[in-house]
Design an enzyme around this catalytic site. Structure first.
Site, PDB file in Angstrom:
ATOM      1  N   GLU A  87       0.823  -1.150   0.322  1.00 44.14           N
ATOM      2  CA  GLU A  87       0.279  -0.092  -0.306  1.00 44.14           C
ATOM      3  C   GLU A  87       0.915   1.353   0.293  1.00 44.14           C
ATOM      4  O   GLU A  87       1.364   1.418   0.996  1.00 44.14           O
ATOM      5  CB  GLU A  87      -0.718   0.448   1.458  1.00 44.14           C
ATOM      6  N   LYS A 217      -8.218 -16.021  16.299  1.00 43.04           N
ATOM      7  CA  LYS A 217      -7.886 -15.234  14.994  1.00 43.04           C
ATOM      8  C   LYS A 217      -9.818 -15.260  14.481  1.00 43.04           C
ATOM      9  O   LYS A 217      -9.286 -14.645  13.214  1.00 43.04           O
ATOM     10  CB  LYS A 217      -7.685 -16.300  14.380  1.00 43.04           C
ATOM     11  N   ASP A 291       2.210 -14.965  12.848  1.00 44.82           N
ATOM     12  CA  ASP A 291       1.006 -15.879  12.601  1.00 44.82           C
ATOM     13  C   ASP A 291      -0.037 -14.302  11.818  1.00 44.82           C
ATOM     14  O   ASP A 291      -0.484 -13.709  12.799  1.00 44.82           O
ATOM     15  CB  ASP A 291       0.152 -16.567  13.212  1.00 44.82           C
ATOM     16  N   HIS A 382      -2.666   9.722  -0.892  1.00 50.58           N
ATOM     17  CA  HIS A 382      -2.636   8.668  -1.801  1.00 50.58           C
ATOM     18  C   HIS A 382      -2.375   8.893  -3.535  1.00 50.58           C
ATOM     19  O   HIS A 382      -2.363   8.194  -3.657  1.00 50.58           O
ATOM     20  CB  HIS A 382      -4.139   8.089  -1.745  1.00 50.58           C
TER      21      HIS A 382
END
Length: 390
Positions: A87, A217, A291, A382
């Protein structure tokens, strides 16, 4: 019919020959050249326990943000932070926030909680039996903890929370896990504890090792309130003049925007009243071998701000369920280890240090993006840095 079974080697599935066979298989069946996926510098022999059916690597660009000044109990001094992302503007934005915080004297960080769970549910014929079992479980905690402790040298069962519902008793077996994230560790320890319970409880008991109450998760209120992983606070007081000079916005406007965002978060029933904690956390997780699926829980954030009487701006973030490791899992792989070494966080004794650096990074990113939105610089940034197309 063409054989579509992916090549495997039961004797050594990480040898060069079988890896090349899988690459050839993929090329044959997909038409992809795999020129970059099949090119890597790591040793496949280090991968057992991390990936099966190894084919190659996904290369994610890593940018360096900083320096980040941290006044922690475990992380002290300036750090250059590796952020793995695709990004545009992300690294630049975090660096901008880090500069603001550094010029204000640095970010103070505090680890205030450390828990990892497995959450078995116990089933009975009626609610009274469930209640009686809960009382017995409390009375025999030391024995249960000893049984859990037989499976691990670094984990320790701290307590067992009980949540009775109907004829069921939902529990959360809470552990400290040292420098490991600890999900597998706590699963193995809790299974041993439940086996001891089943053998020693005077009545009949049935259990399911995970009753979906650890919310592994998955984001959840229970983890935000009771902690999963590390619970860490990052905070800073920013002088009004400094904010205006560097962020091109006044602190009263920054605070007013914060309150409007607070209401929006309440209306949307989100796990996060900040701006984009998942961005920095994900980028650091990829870089350092965490993770990445744990971002579902780890991105939870309680943001708190005050406009002080003299116009200065107090800002803090609390990450209530930050799941990180500096030992085990993917942390020892080639590039991941190097990124941890950039931070001085590889190996035993460094997990709180890493948690503090991540929390400080998140706060810097919150301040940078929040200021850009108020100053109406967000879209332009951006456009300038985040466009990668003709």
């Amino acid at each position: 019919m063409t054989d579509r079974k992916i090549p495997r080697d039961r004797a050594d599935d990480y040898a060069d020959e079988i890896i090349q066979a899988r690459q050839a298989f993929a090329r044959e069946h997909t038409g992809s050249a795999l020129d970059h996926v099949a090119s890597y510098s790591l040793d496949p022999g280090t991968l057992p326990g991390n990936v099966e059916g190894f084919l190659g690597v996904a290369q994610v660009p890593i940018g360096l943000a900083g320096p980040l000044l941290v006044n922690g109990e475990h992380a002290q001094g300036e750090f250059f932070v590796p952020l793995a992302t695709t990004e545009g503007t992300l690294v630049a934005s975090y660096s901008r926030g880090m500069k603001l915080c550094r010029d204000a004297g640095g970010i103070t960080t505090t680890v205030i909680g450390d828990r990892m769970q497995r959450a078995p549910v116990f089933s009975f014929d009626d609610a009274r039996q469930a209640r009686a079992f809960g009382e017995w479980l409390s009375e025999h905690f030391d024995d249960v903890a000893a049984a859990a402790g037989t499976t691990t040298s670094s984990g320790r069962l701290v307590d067992i929370q009980q949540f009775p519902v109907s004829k069921l008793l939902y529990t959360r077996f809470n552990y400290t896990t040292g420098d490991a994230a600890g999900q597998n560790m706590t699963g193995k320890a809790t299974f041993a504890a439940c086996a001891w319970i089943k053998q020693n409880y005077p009545g009949e008991v049935h259990f399911l090792l995970e009753g979906q109450f650890a919310t592994d998760k998955k984001t959840s209120i229970v983890n935000m309130l009771h902690t999963r992983g590390k619970r860490v606070v990052a905070e800073i007081t920013l002088p009004a003049a400094l904010v205006e000079e560097q962020m091109h916005v006044s602190t009263d406007k920054l605070y007013a925007a914060r309150m409007r965002g607070q209401l929006g978060s309440i209306m949307s029933v989100t796990n996060n009243n900040g701006n984009h904690s998942a961005n920095g956390i994900t980028a650091m997780f990829i870089a350092t071998g965490q993770d990445v699926a744990n971002v579902a829980e780890s991105s939870a954030l309680y943001g708190f701000s005050e406009l002080l009487p003299n116009g200065d701006f107090y800002a803090s973030v609390t990450l209530p369920s930050l799941i990180v490791a500096t030992y085990g899992g993917g942390t020892g792989l080639a590039t991941q280890r190097e990124c941890l070494e950039l931070l001085g966080c590889y190996g035993a004794g460094n997990v709180y240090k890493l948690a503090e650096i991540i929390a400080a990074t998140v706060l810097a990113g919150e301040l940078s993006l929040g200021s850009a939105v108020v100053a109406e610089e967000w879209v332009q940034a951006h456009d300038d840095l985040g466009r990668n197309r003709p």
